[in-house]
Design an enzyme around this catalytic site. Structure first.
Site, short mmCIF file in Angstrom:
data_model
loop_
_atom_site.label_atom_id
_atom_site.label_comp_id
_atom_site.label_asym_id
_atom_site.label_seq_id
_atom_site.Cartn_x
_atom_site.Cartn_y
_atom_site.Cartn_z
N HIS A 269 0.85 -1.19 0.00
CA HIS A 269 0.00 0.00 0.00
C HIS A 269 0.89 1.24 0.00
O HIS A 269 1.22 1.80 1.05
CB HIS A 269 -0.93 -0.02 1.22
N HIS B 125 1.31 4.87 -2.41
CA HIS B 125 0.80 5.70 -3.51
C HIS B 125 1.98 6.40 -4.17
O HIS B 125 2.74 7.10 -3.48
CB HIS B 125 -0.16 6.77 -2.97
N ASN C 197 2.49 9.12 -6.08
CA ASN C 197 2.72 10.56 -5.86
C ASN C 197 2.85 10.93 -4.38
O ASN C 197 3.28 12.03 -4.07
CB ASN C 197 1.62 11.39 -6.54
N PRO D 167 -4.34 7.22 -12.65
CA PRO D 167 -3.99 7.80 -13.95
C PRO D 167 -4.65 9.14 -14.17
O PRO D 167 -5.87 9.27 -14.05
CB PRO D 167 -4.50 6.75 -14.96
N ASP E 248 -10.31 7.11 -8.07
CA ASP E 248 -10.49 8.10 -7.00
C ASP E 248 -11.97 8.31 -6.76
O ASP E 248 -12.76 8.37 -7.71
CB ASP E 248 -9.82 9.42 -7.47
N HIS F 294 -9.83 1.57 -0.20
CA HIS F 294 -9.71 2.33 1.06
C HIS F 294 -11.13 2.34 1.64
O HIS F 294 -12.07 2.74 0.97
CB HIS F 294 -9.28 3.76 0.78
N GLU G 258 -12.25 4.78 6.50
CA GLU G 258 -11.03 5.48 6.93
C GLU G 258 -11.33 6.52 7.99
O GLU G 258 -10.45 6.88 8.78
CB GLU G 258 -10.43 6.13 5.67
N ASP H 147 1.98 3.75 3.04
CA ASP H 147 0.97 4.67 2.50
C ASP H 147 1.61 5.81 1.69
O ASP H 147 1.52 5.82 0.48
CB ASP H 147 0.08 5.23 3.62
#
Ligand code: IMP
Ligand code: ZN
Length: 351
Positions: free
Chosen positions: A29, A31, A33, A133, A167, A226, A229, A306
């Site tokens: 897990h 990301h 960016n 993307p 997203d 996710h 959360e 993360d």
């Protein structure tokens, strides 16, 4: 910014430190960016073409975001975390910049660290990196993923694979487009193994995501979401996401009883991100962390970082949080920690 993982690591004796570094682990897990090394981001700032017409809004956003990341971000609430990404995105908005960032993230996780004289083992032996993307004037979503995959495929298939993130802000059509591209790339033999759902936790209607998740399943792509959360995630949101039968869950901090029972019955694995939860203040302290519940119930777990750029953590530090004596860590034995590392490898999408 409090550095929970570094404090836990510093409290260990040298034998335990060496044990944690040498332990074979998977990072499942992370990301893209959110994990760019700061030095790479600073390089990308320097490479930006100089504007002839004075400072643009984008320049100001980048300067502000970079200054925050350099100082160490202090978050009062989780939504502040998401405000950091526009500045990062402005720096990874061309295929070349994206490839540079991807290469740096892969090296950070998969290559031995430090000078040649005193090299430390790589953070993990297997990485599933995820990214959303984006399309802009410079690239389509497919070109975005191609750029990331070109870098990933310089490593062997047993080292890393790509999870394509969707997203919560996306509408059904855009989400379907992302999954279709992921399926097409997988069909063409590219290194795509799964689909993720991420983004601001309370945005969007989970029902709208289901067609994309169904397409993922039909295309042989595994699913991780996710989920739960924040306390604002409704039971309905949680149950709708679980109805898509994900193999893994990100965070899963506030699952209600019915959801916990379903997760246990289906043996869905949970991606645990201790520093992320502590620094975004969704969990008060390690004692209160939901990892304790899942450890008791024997669910498969994967310990993960993360967003290493924002949280300034690494995978060894996350494992130190398992091992350090309370209150700095959970005080787990070496055997338990080894078992957790093995679990992370067992629940990878690419077997
Ligand atoms: P990217 O997908 O490579 O662009 O990575 C950054 C993105 O990951 C952010 O814009 C968020 O949407 C998402 N992200 C990172 N961490 C989290 C998290 O803990 N919860 C939900 N989304 C996250
Ligand atoms: Zn995440």
């Amino acid at each position: 910014m409090k550095d929970y993982a570094a404090e836990a690591f510093a409290s260990l004796n040298s034998d335990d430190k060496a044990f944690l570094k040498a332990l074979p682990k998977a990072e499942l897990h992370a990301h893209l960016n959110g994990c760019i090394p700061l030095s790479c981001l600073q390089d990308l700032v320097r490479q930006r073409p100089v504007q002839t017409s004075g400072t643009t809004e984008s320049d100001e956003k980048i300067a502000k975001g970079l200054a925050m990341l350099e100082q160490g971000v202090v978050l009062e609430e989780i939504h502040e975390f998401f405000d950091l990404f526009p500045a990062i995105y402005a720096l990874t908005s061309t295929p070349a910049a994206l490839r540079q960032a991807t290469a740096a993230v892969l090296a950070q996780f998969l290559q031995p660290q430090g000078d040649s004289g005193e090299q430390e083992p790589a953070q993990c032996i297997y990485l599933e990196l995820r990214t959303t993307p984006r399309e802009n004037a410079e690239m389509s979503r497919e070109q975005y993923l191609d750029a990331v995959l070109c870098e990933m495929e310089t490593y062997s298939a047993d080292k890393c694979a790509l999870i394509v993130s969707t997203d919560r802000r996306m509408d059904t059509t855009t989400m379907m487009e992302c999954v279709s591209i992921a399926a097409k790339l997988k069909g063409a033999g590219r290194r795509v193994v799964g689909i993720d759902l991420c983004g601001t936790p309370t945005i969007g209607n989970a029902e709208d995501f289901l067609p994309a998740f169904k397409l993922a399943e039909e295309s042989g792509l595994k699913l991780t979401v996710h989920i739960a959360e924040t306390t604002a995630n409704t039971e309905q949101d949680v149950m709708t996401l679980l109805s898509a039968n994900p193999s893994r869950l990100g965070h899963a901090t506030f699952l209600h009883k019915e959801a916990r029972e379903l997760v246990l019955e289906k043996k869905m694995a949970i991606e645990i991100c201790l520093s992320s939860n502590l620094l975004c203040k969704t969990v008060d302290d390690l004692k209160a962390h939901h990892i304790n519940y899942w450890l008791e119930h024997g669910l498969p777990l994967a310990i993960c970082t993360d967003d290493t750029l924002v949280f300034r953590n690494d995978l060894v530090g996350e494992y130190a949080l398992l091992m350090a004596a309370p209150p700095l860590g959970l005080g787990l034995s070496r055997d338990k920690v080894s078992l957790l590392a093995k679990m992370s490898l067992d629940v990878r999408f690419e077997q």
